[in-house]
Motif scaffolding. Structure first.
Motif, mmCIF file in Angstrom:
data_model
loop_
_atom_site.group_PDB
_atom_site.id
_atom_site.type_symbol
_atom_site.label_atom_id
_atom_site.label_comp_id
_atom_site.label_asym_id
_atom_site.label_seq_id
_atom_site.Cartn_x
_atom_site.Cartn_y
_atom_site.Cartn_z
ATOM 1 N N GLN A 197 0.982 -1.193 0.054
ATOM 2 C CA GLN A 197 0.095 -0.026 0.013
ATOM 3 C C GLN A 197 0.884 1.287 0.039
ATOM 4 O O GLN A 197 2.002 1.283 0.748
ATOM 5 N N ILE A 198 0.520 2.256 -0.781
ATOM 6 C CA ILE A 198 1.311 3.592 -0.725
ATOM 7 C C ILE A 198 0.225 4.588 -0.595
ATOM 8 O O ILE A 198 -0.784 4.458 -1.355
ATOM 9 N N PRO A 272 12.526 13.119 -3.767
ATOM 10 C CA PRO A 272 12.534 12.648 -5.212
ATOM 11 C C PRO A 272 11.066 13.071 -5.875
ATOM 12 O O PRO A 272 10.126 13.293 -5.113
ATOM 13 N N ALA A 273 11.433 13.264 -6.975
ATOM 14 C CA ALA A 273 9.824 13.756 -7.512
ATOM 15 C C ALA A 273 9.626 13.121 -9.291
ATOM 16 O O ALA A 273 10.653 12.767 -9.840
ATOM 17 N N LEU A 274 8.300 12.880 -9.217
ATOM 18 C CA LEU A 274 7.960 12.488 -10.472
ATOM 19 C C LEU A 274 6.965 13.557 -11.094
ATOM 20 O O LEU A 274 6.511 14.520 -10.357
ATOM 21 N N PHE A 318 12.944 15.088 -12.547
ATOM 22 C CA PHE A 318 12.100 14.239 -12.447
ATOM 23 C C PHE A 318 12.411 12.792 -12.801
ATOM 24 O O PHE A 318 13.125 12.406 -13.735
ATOM 25 N N GLN A 319 12.187 11.945 -11.682
ATOM 26 C CA GLN A 319 12.803 10.526 -12.002
ATOM 27 C C GLN A 319 11.911 9.847 -13.146
ATOM 28 O O GLN A 319 12.705 9.048 -13.732
ATOM 29 N N HIS A 320 10.661 10.108 -13.226
ATOM 30 C CA HIS A 320 9.906 9.719 -14.287
ATOM 31 C C HIS A 320 8.823 10.547 -14.782
ATOM 32 O O HIS A 320 8.340 11.500 -13.984
ATOM 33 N N CYS A 338 5.528 3.352 -11.768
ATOM 34 C CA CYS A 338 6.473 4.137 -11.487
ATOM 35 C C CYS A 338 6.530 4.699 -10.137
ATOM 36 O O CYS A 338 7.544 4.962 -9.618
ATOM 37 N N ILE A 339 5.420 4.956 -9.645
ATOM 38 C CA ILE A 339 5.619 5.534 -8.159
ATOM 39 C C ILE A 339 6.017 4.128 -7.098
ATOM 40 O O ILE A 339 6.872 4.610 -6.356
#
Length: 369
Positions: A197-198, A272-274, A318-320, A338-339
């Motif tokens: 779960q996130i 960290p950012a998406l 951005f990582q993704h 991706c998350i």
């Protein structure tokens, strides 16, 4: 950049995120001079985390917002050592930061049953106080709620954050086609097939000048401090708050959001950012996405279009970057993957850092001996 393949009482609607309360430790009990008896110490006041408590419930249950601990028992012939006064507990939500009137942080409640001592009881009367008791500590404290979530959604109003939250989780936020539909943080959970779960927090849309407390301003920027990662949600068609405010392209929106975070607290840029580029169902979206990707690959080539004060000191990497549509569902599964991937990578880094720290500590203690 990588594109992933896989009144002190503040209200917004019925939501309360800050509460000011009075606390006082209990007075000590009287000593017994003739027999050298000691009075009991006054009770203490603690703030204690309760899983299902909210600040609104706390205010409703204790409208006076006063918490006073019990006094210590007097010394007497039948009990020369007086008993301690009864402690007092302030039930508070998980995710609370407790500060005093001077802004000093007394502690944080990060999980259920965490507790913070906020007002000590007074000593009971004894020989060195001439058997006279001392009064308990008085303290006005602030309970400040900062949402705890794995991912915090960042974006201007109408970017589609609420729609995205409802798509990826079981949350049911209010969704409408006008600015500031979200007046309070909404929490949802992404559920994966392996039962992972996130948690995701949708925060009210920022506006330019949020760092100066315009719009919701600091009231909600602070919630980002307690998220592990940031997910920027941007409308591929750009953004305009109203007919009298400037139109911003998707690229300009990202630059301005970055600047708002930097001006509020630079540490937010280290998270960290998406990036989710929303509304890809619109007819000209693919052309605009192609242009946006060019701008993000070499942002320095386009910064001359901005006023100097609007340019952040450091661009967010951005990582993704995931194109999505909350209408058709395009890219939603890819975004969820991706998350998950990004958070797993962060967990690995944090675990490695922890083990390296432990190893250094063991090596240091070994060489010292």
């Amino acid at each position: 950049m990588v594109r992933c393949g896989c009144a002190l009482l503040r209200k917004y609607g019925n939501f309360i995120d800050n509460l000011r309360i009075f606390t006082k430790g209990g007075s000590g009990g009287m000593g017994y001079p003739r027999l050298g008896g000691e009075g009991g110490r006054g009770g203490d006041v603690w703030v204690v985390a309760h899983k299902n408590m909210t600040l609104k419930q706390l205010k409703n249950k204790y409208p006076q917002k006063r918490f006073v601990a019990g006094g210590g028992a007097n010394s007497r012939v039948s009990a020369l050592k007086g008993s301690k006064g009864k402690d007092c507990e302030v039930p508070a939500p998980v995710g609370i930061s407790v500060t005093d009137e001077n802004g000093e942080v007394l502690g944080e409640l990060n999980k259920e049953k965490d507790r913070i001592l906020v007002a000590k009881g007074g000593l009971g009367g004894k020989l060195h106080t001439n058997f006279l008791p001392l009064k308990g500590q008085k303290r006005i404290i602030h309970l400040d709620l900062k949402v705890i979530a794995d991912v915090g959604l960042v974006g201007f109003p109408n970017a589609g954050k609420s729609s995205l939250l409802s798509r990826v989780s079981h949350a049911t936020p209010v969704i409408a086609s006008y600015a500031f539909t979200t007046l309070r943080p909404e929490l949802g959970k992404i559920m994966y097939n392996d039962f992972k779960q996130i948690s995701v927090a949708d925060l009210p849309g920022l506006i330019e000048g949020a760092h100066m407390n315009k719009g919701m301003g600091h009231k909600f920027l602070k919630h980002l401090e307690r998220t592990r990662q940031l997910l920027f949600v941007v409308d591929i068609s750009g953004f305009q708050l109203s007919s009298v405010t400037p139109y911003r392209t998707a690229f300009e929106t990202i630059i301005l959001l970055t600047k708002e975070l930097e001006l509020y607290k630079e540490e937010l840029q280290t998270k960290p950012a998406l990036l989710a580029v929303n509304k890809m169902d619109l007819p000209d979206a693919p052309v605009k996405l192609h242009e946006l990707m060019k701008q993000l690959q070499k942002p320095e080539d386009f910064l001359h279009l901005f006023e100097a004060k609007m340019i952040p000191e450091k661009a967010i990497e951005f990582q993704h970057i995931i194109p999505i549509s909350t209408v058709t569902g395009e890219g939603i599964e890819e975004l969820k993957n991706c998350i998950r991937k990004s958070l797993d990578e962060q967990d690995d880094k944090e675990n490695d850092a922890f083990h390296n720290k432990q190893l250094l500590r063991l090596q240091h203690s070994g060489s010292a001996s």
